[in-house]
Each structure stands twice: as structure tokens, then as C-alpha cells.
Design an enzyme around this catalytic site. Structure first.
Site, PDB file in Angstrom:
ATOM      1  N   ASP A   1       2.690  -6.775   2.587  1.00 52.98           N
ATOM      2  CA  ASP A   1       1.210  -5.953   2.886  1.00 52.98           C
ATOM      3  C   ASP A   1       1.819  -4.710   3.689  1.00 52.98           C
ATOM      4  O   ASP A   1       1.434  -4.235   4.461  1.00 52.98           O
ATOM      5  CB  ASP A   1       0.481  -6.580   3.890  1.00 52.98           C
ATOM      6  CG  ASP A   1      -0.914  -5.924   4.222  1.00 52.98           C
ATOM      7  OD1 ASP A   1      -1.246  -5.080   3.595  1.00 52.98           O
ATOM      8  OD2 ASP A   1      -1.453  -6.193   5.244  1.00 52.98           O
TER       9      ASP A   1
ATOM     10  N   HIS B   1       0.817  -1.258   0.067  1.00 52.11           N
ATOM     11  CA  HIS B   1      -0.031  -0.022   0.110  1.00 52.11           C
ATOM     12  C   HIS B   1       0.944   1.220  -0.173  1.00 52.11           C
ATOM     13  O   HIS B   1       1.699   1.839   0.970  1.00 52.11           O
ATOM     14  CB  HIS B   1      -0.863   0.112   1.195  1.00 52.11           C
ATOM     15  CG  HIS B   1      -1.791  -1.123   1.338  1.00 52.11           C
ATOM     16  ND1 HIS B   1      -3.260  -1.354   0.970  1.00 52.11           N
ATOM     17  CD2 HIS B   1      -1.513  -2.250   2.093  1.00 52.11           C
ATOM     18  CE1 HIS B   1      -3.681  -2.458   1.185  1.00 52.11           C
ATOM     19  NE2 HIS B   1      -2.532  -3.207   1.816  1.00 52.11           N
ATOM     20  N   PHE B   2       1.026   1.908  -1.265  1.00 55.04           N
ATOM     21  CA  PHE B   2       1.972   2.997  -1.547  1.00 55.04           C
ATOM     22  C   PHE B   2       1.261   4.281  -1.182  1.00 55.04           C
ATOM     23  O   PHE B   2       2.063   5.359  -1.360  1.00 55.04           O
ATOM     24  CB  PHE B   2       2.731   2.815  -2.687  1.00 55.04           C
ATOM     25  CG  PHE B   2       4.062   1.806  -2.441  1.00 55.04           C
ATOM     26  CD1 PHE B   2       4.158   1.110  -1.230  1.00 55.04           C
ATOM     27  CD2 PHE B   2       4.892   1.468  -3.523  1.00 55.04           C
ATOM     28  CE1 PHE B   2       5.245   0.186  -1.107  1.00 55.04           C
ATOM     29  CE2 PHE B   2       5.868   0.563  -3.391  1.00 55.04           C
ATOM     30  CZ  PHE B   2       5.957  -0.235  -2.234  1.00 55.04           C
TER      31      PHE B   2
ATOM     32  N   HIS C   1      -2.264 -12.581   2.444  1.00 63.63           N
ATOM     33  CA  HIS C   1      -1.526 -12.466   3.452  1.00 63.63           C
ATOM     34  C   HIS C   1      -2.526 -13.394   4.794  1.00 63.63           C
ATOM     35  O   HIS C   1      -3.028 -13.133   5.467  1.00 63.63           O
ATOM     36  CB  HIS C   1      -1.744 -11.226   4.553  1.00 63.63           C
ATOM     37  CG  HIS C   1      -2.748 -10.236   4.220  1.00 63.63           C
ATOM     38  ND1 HIS C   1      -4.224 -10.535   4.038  1.00 63.63           N
ATOM     39  CD2 HIS C   1      -2.748  -8.863   3.974  1.00 63.63           C
ATOM     40  CE1 HIS C   1      -4.814  -9.866   4.073  1.00 63.63           C
ATOM     41  NE2 HIS C   1      -4.386  -8.606   3.971  1.00 63.63           N
TER      42      HIS C   1
ATOM     43  N   GLY D   1      -1.549  -1.520  10.302  1.00 65.87           N
ATOM     44  CA  GLY D   1      -0.660  -1.754   9.145  1.00 65.87           C
ATOM     45  C   GLY D   1       0.822  -1.369   9.620  1.00 65.87           C
ATOM     46  O   GLY D   1       0.988  -0.604  10.633  1.00 65.87           O
TER      47      GLY D   1
ATOM     48  N   HIS E   1       1.784   3.852   8.114  1.00 70.18           N
ATOM     49  CA  HIS E   1       0.718   4.932   9.029  1.00 70.18           C
ATOM     50  C   HIS E   1       2.050   5.682   9.755  1.00 70.18           C
ATOM     51  O   HIS E   1       3.115   4.937  10.134  1.00 70.18           O
ATOM     52  CB  HIS E   1       0.020   4.351   9.710  1.00 70.18           C
ATOM     53  CG  HIS E   1      -0.995   3.533   9.100  1.00 70.18           C
ATOM     54  ND1 HIS E   1      -2.028   4.046   8.382  1.00 70.18           N
ATOM     55  CD2 HIS E   1      -1.318   2.148   9.072  1.00 70.18           C
ATOM     56  CE1 HIS E   1      -2.870   2.994   7.789  1.00 70.18           C
ATOM     57  NE2 HIS E   1      -2.519   1.968   8.401  1.00 70.18           N
TER      58      HIS E   1
ATOM     59  N   HIS F   1      -8.680 -10.147   0.429  1.00 70.00           N
ATOM     60  CA  HIS F   1      -8.467 -10.150   2.034  1.00 70.00           C
ATOM     61  C   HIS F   1      -9.656 -10.699   2.631  1.00 70.00           C
ATOM     62  O   HIS F   1     -10.514 -10.295   2.498  1.00 70.00           O
ATOM     63  CB  HIS F   1      -8.308  -8.740   2.358  1.00 70.00           C
ATOM     64  CG  HIS F   1      -7.983  -8.160   3.565  1.00 70.00           C
ATOM     65  ND1 HIS F   1      -7.195  -7.141   4.057  1.00 70.00           N
ATOM     66  CD2 HIS F   1      -8.752  -8.841   4.969  1.00 70.00           C
ATOM     67  CE1 HIS F   1      -7.039  -7.227   5.415  1.00 70.00           C
ATOM     68  NE2 HIS F   1      -7.858  -8.200   5.753  1.00 70.00           N
TER      69      HIS F   1
ATOM     70  N   ASN G   1      -6.464   1.022  -2.211  1.00 73.37           N
ATOM     71  CA  ASN G   1      -7.283   1.846  -1.065  1.00 73.37           C
ATOM     72  C   ASN G   1      -6.473   3.114  -1.030  1.00 73.37           C
ATOM     73  O   ASN G   1      -6.107   3.282   0.053  1.00 73.37           O
ATOM     74  CB  ASN G   1      -7.585   0.960  -0.030  1.00 73.37           C
ATOM     75  CG  ASN G   1      -5.993   0.483   0.848  1.00 73.37           C
ATOM     76  OD1 ASN G   1      -5.121   0.148  -0.131  1.00 73.37           O
ATOM     77  ND2 ASN G   1      -5.987   0.299   2.037  1.00 73.37           N
TER      78      ASN G   1
ATOM     79  N   LYS H   1      -8.561  -6.746  -6.708  1.00 75.51           N
ATOM     80  CA  LYS H   1      -8.565  -6.961  -5.035  1.00 75.51           C
ATOM     81  C   LYS H   1      -9.819  -6.811  -4.519  1.00 75.51           C
ATOM     82  O   LYS H   1     -10.735  -5.860  -4.974  1.00 75.51           O
ATOM     83  CB  LYS H   1      -7.664  -5.936  -4.776  1.00 75.51           C
ATOM     84  CG  LYS H   1      -7.792  -5.526  -3.280  1.00 75.51           C
ATOM     85  CD  LYS H   1      -7.171  -6.672  -2.515  1.00 75.51           C
ATOM     86  CE  LYS H   1      -7.227  -6.682  -0.938  1.00 75.51           C
ATOM     87  NZ  LYS H   1      -6.179  -5.797  -0.213  1.00 75.51           N
TER      88      LYS H   1
HETATM   89  O1  DOR Z   1      -3.172  -3.997   8.199  1.00 73.35           O
HETATM   90  C1  DOR Z   1      -3.589  -3.476   7.235  1.00 73.35           C
HETATM   91  N1  DOR Z   1      -3.520  -2.080   6.922  1.00 73.35           N
HETATM   92  N2  DOR Z   1      -4.102  -4.512   6.454  1.00 73.35           N
HETATM   93  C2  DOR Z   1      -4.654  -4.115   5.100  1.00 73.35           C
HETATM   94  O2  DOR Z   1      -5.107  -4.855   4.387  1.00 73.35           O
HETATM   95  C3  DOR Z   1      -4.863  -2.678   4.844  1.00 73.35           C
HETATM   96  C4  DOR Z   1      -3.641  -1.965   5.283  1.00 73.35           C
HETATM   97  C5  DOR Z   1      -3.642  -0.262   4.996  1.00 73.35           C
HETATM   98  O3  DOR Z   1      -3.937   0.068   3.914  1.00 73.35           O
HETATM   99  O4  DOR Z   1      -3.385   0.209   6.021  1.00 73.35           O
END
Ligand code: DOR
Length: 453
Positions: A316, A69-70, A245, A335, A320, A191, A101, A151
Site C-alpha cells: 500500500d 499508489h504512485f 490490506h 499513507g 505524501h 478497501h 486514485n 478497485k
Molecule cells: O493510507 C492510505 N493512503 N490508504 C489508502 O487506501 C489510500 C492511500 C493514499 O492514496 O494516500
């Protein structure tokens, strides 16, 4: 082949496609490997732009991380494609597959194209993107191009990306099934957590701020039920399915009982190497979805990986900021970052005798390329793409926060002493990372994907 002068890697310990090692040289011309041999004489080659003396280093196919997730566009305060791709290069990850997302969500051709354009302008490694399933835009799932897959968030999501109703899931699994149809062979990645169960348990455990409750709320059963449903639909439609995952022993055992050949699954280093005890040491920084599990789950997942029941490894990578993660549970987001540490983490496991270096390369490169239909990647052989990493397997160094290139600036593995750190990372024949420095001028390419049925 291009006019770019050749790159010669000398005296490396080269991992060959059969899993053996060759002490020797690799010649790269343009973006491809031209020759692999015990000794390559420069005479007939023409101009050599550069020789790398790889004495003492091991040459592996670059890692392909199939779940990251970039955050760009829309959430760039956490990460962006430039910083994340730098972390990839430093971690030996030469290609990534990124999740939808972001803001806006990647659910249309236009939002997909926007990401491809952004990546082309700033990524030092290769890139591919998922299209996100929403209940109201089903046709886009098979017409958008190029995508590595569809996805589906069956759980752990809010808003339009949550698709948890069986009739809609059934419709998605039925799409693009016939040869010749648009989107034929397009992979579905899920997921797998049962959102209904999570909702109920959130109410049941409301008010608890110990982050360890996260693993109770989103428990093993929630993961198992969703994986069972996805597997049922994949069997019914004979549809290429990838379970993202996988976190529980229960799911691994389910796969062991009979995984159709058109189904693959992955595990993260976090679910192999961290368990619920991590909440005691790093608190909310251990919070992710699906959550960390028991040591018994880790052991079953490891065995499933060793036995080929689990096909590959993904990080994954879900960054944050420190401030966001430091909020008390349940306000803390789920995350952890991972692209810079995944390869050394796994190579350290190999050094400890839990697996072999060849297995790590298979799980982090060869099998991923095969599973996603990425042509010409995942092996060191003439004619293959020159996406490579030279690692030092004899030098242990700790994971240090100040060395993390991800914008979030932390790692759940801080202080872990790892070996197998990349010394050079080569993307399409270009040196993208070298001895601590990212070469910012290198650009990766958009990955291509073939049908995976
Ligand atoms: O822990 C997670 N964070 N799992 C996910 O599938 C989404 C991700 C996020 O986008 O922060």
C-alpha cells in the site's frame, strides 16, 4: 527468446519452486530464464553479455507488489512513476499493480491508457493498473483493458471513488460473471472499511488532535463490517474477491472460519510490524488507512499469514510529502511509502526465525502472480520470465532517509536494521538495479492478466 546476448548468474543460492535451494547458475536469454543448474558451461550458449558473480547472494523471484499508489498523473509533487519505479528496483520489486486514485481518476479506458503510456516511457519495472469503481461508470469496469482488477473503495475515500452502498456494490459483484462475458473472471479488490461508521465516529471524536485517535475512529469494527459485506457479496455471486490490506485480527479470524476458494486477502508489512505504539514515536507518519492496530491484531495477522489464511503481502505504498505528513491530525494525510523496504523487512523476519525465506518469496511473488492471473512470473525455472532479485542475507544495514528513492523521501522504518537488501534486481533479463545504482535506461513491460476464477 531474443538476439540479446545471454546473462549468466554464477554461483547463487537459488530458491527453487519447491522451496528448496540449489547452489548454482542461472542462464537468462532475452527476457526469460533458459537454464537452472549446479554449473552451466558457457560453450554451447553463444555470446554471454555478462556474468554476475553471485557468490554469497540468494536468488529469489522478483517481488510483485499488488497495491501501490504512485500518484501520476496529477499528484506528482508526492511521487511519480519514474521515482516510484526506481524505489521498486532498489527494493527488489520487479512488478507493481497501481491504484486508481490519481488525478484524473483511473475510471475509463482513456485514463487507463494514459497511465500505460506514461509507464512505458519511464518505468524501470513491470506495471499493471486497477480500474476504479464509481457508481456512474459501471460498464467501464469490465470493458477497460488491460487491468489487473476493479478497485472498490468501500470506505476511507471521498468523491466519486467511494462506493459504499450495498445495491451498487451488488451490481458490481454481479458483472462479468458468465464465461464468455466481457470482463469474465475480473478480480474485485476492496478497501474494506465501513464509511458510515467512520463518519459517525469522526463526529464523536472531533477536535482530538492526538493521531492515535485515528485507530479509534476507523476502528476494528469498521474494517470487520465492510469485510463481512464484501464476503457476503462474493459468496452470493461466486465472484473473485481480493481483500486489500487486511488489518485486524477479527477479519483474519473471519477468513479462518471459512474463506471461499475464490477469495484472497493480503496484509502489509506495516500491519504486521507496526502497532498503535508507533504514534508515540513517529506521530502522524504512522497514520494510514486502514489504521495500525494493537499488538494482538499483529500477532493474529502473522499467524494467519503463516497458516495460509492470508495469501500475500502488499505495501500500500502511499507517499505524501514530509510537509503534508507533518501537519497536525486530522489534517495530516494517511499513507506511508513501502516498496523500497518491504522485501528486506520480510527477509529480516525470516532471518529472525519468524518465517522462512521460501515463505517470503511465496507471499511476495508466487502467490501474487497466481492470485492476479499474471502468467509466467513468480518462480525461478526454465521458461519463466527473468524477473529476479539477488539479495544479501548476511549483511545488516539501517533504513536511511537519504537512501530512499521515493520522491516523498522518508520511511516509517527509518533506523530499523535490516538484512536481505537487494544487490541486483533483474527485470525481463535486464539489470535494473545494481549495488546502489538504478539503470535508468531499463524499461519494464505492461503485465498481462488471465481470468482468475
Ligand atoms: O493510507 C492510505 N493512503 N490508504 C489508502 O487506501 C489510500 C492511500 C493514499 O492514496 O494516500
Amino acid at each position: 527468446m531474443t538476439d540479446r546476448p545471454a546473462l549468466l548468474i554464477r554461483n547463487a543460492r537459488i530458491l527453487l519452486p519447491d522451496g528448496d535451494f540449489l547452489q548454482g547458475d542461472v542462464l537468462i536469454e532475452g527476457d526469460q530464464i533458459r537454464q537452472v543448474a549446479p554449473e552451466i558451461s558457457p560453450d554451447p550458449i553463444g555470446p554471454i553479455a555478462r556474468e554476475i558473480d553471485a557468490t554469497g547472494l540468494t536468488l529469489l523471484p522478483g517481488a510483485i507488489d499488488p497495491q501501490v499508489h504512485f500518484r501520476e498523473p496529477g499528484l506528482e509533487h508526492k511521487e511519480d512513476l519514474r521515482t516510484a519505479s526506481h524505489a521498486c528496483a532498489k527494493g527488489g520489486v520487479t512488478s507493481f499493480l497501481e491504484m486508481p486514485n490519481t488525478k484524473p481518476l483511473t475510471t475509463t479506458q482513456a485514463t487507463l491508457q494514459d497511465k500505460l503510456d506514461r509507464a512505458a516511457s519511464k518505468c524501470v519495472v513491470n506495471y499493471g493498473f486497477f480500474i476504479g469503481a464509481t457508481a456512474d461508470r459501471l460498464p467501464d469496469l469490465i470493458t477497460a483493458n488491460p487491468v489487473c482488477g476493479i478497485k472498490i473503495f468501500m470506505g476511507s475515500m471521498h468523491g466519486p471513488l467511494l462506493v459504499d452502498e450495498e445495491p451498487i456494490l451488488d451490481q458490481i459483484f454481479a458483472m462479468g460473471q458468465q464465461p464468455g462475458q466481457t470482463g469474465y473472471g475480473r478480480l474485485i479488490a476492496v478497501h474494506a472499511e465501513n464509511q458510515d461508521r467512520i463518519r459517525q465516529r469522526r463526529e464523536q471524536f472531533a477536535g482530538i488532535t492526538d493521531p492515535a485517535i485515528h485507530s479509534q475512529i476507523q476502528d476494528n469494527q469498521a474494517a470487520l463490517e465492510a469485510t463481512q459485506l464484501a464476503l457476503k457479496l462474493a459468496r452470493k455471486h461466486r465472484r473473485r474477491l481480493h481483500i486489500l490490506h487486511m488489518s485486524t485480527g477479527d477479519e483474519a479470524n473471519l477468513m479462518r472460519q471459512g474463506k471461499p476458494e475464490w477469495v484472497t486477502c493480503e496484509v502489509t508489512p506495516q500491519h504486521l510490524l507496526l502497532d498503535v505504539s508507533a504514534y508515540e514515536t513517529i506521530g502522524t507518519f504512522a497514520q494510514m488507512n486502514p489504521p495500525l492496530r494493537s499488538p494482538e491484531d499483529c500477532a493474529i495477522l502473522w499467524q494467519a499469514l503463516l497458516d495460509g489464511v492470508i495469501d500475500f503481502i502488499a505495501t500500500d505504498h502511499a507517499p505524501h510529502t514530509l510537509e503534508e505528513k507533518a501537519q497536525p491530525y486530522p489534517n495530516s494525510p494517511s499513507g506511508m511509502p513501502g516498496v523500497q523496504t518491504s522485501l528486506p523487512l520480510m527477509l529480516t523476519q525470516a532471518a529472525a526465525g519468524r518465517c522462512t525465506v521460501a515463505q517470503v518469496a511465496r507471499w511476495m511473488s508466487t502467490n501474487v502472480a497466481k492470485g492476479f492471473g499474471i502468467p509466467n512470473k513468480g518462480a525461478i525455472a526454465p521458461g519463466w520470465d527473468a524477473d529476479l532479485v539477488l539479495v544479501d542475507l548476511d549483511n545488516y544495514r539501517p533504513v536511511l532517509r537519504e537512501e530512499m528513492l521515493s520522491k516523498c523521501g522518508w520511511s516509517p522504518f527509518e533506523g530499523w536494521n535490516l538484512t536481505g537488501w537487494p544487490v541486483y534486481t533483474i527485470v525481463g533479463g535486464q539489470v535494473a538495479y545494481e549495488n546502489g545504482e538504478v539503470n535508468e535506461s531499463v524499461r519494464g513491460r505492461a503485465l498481462r492478466f488471465e481470468p482468475t476464477v
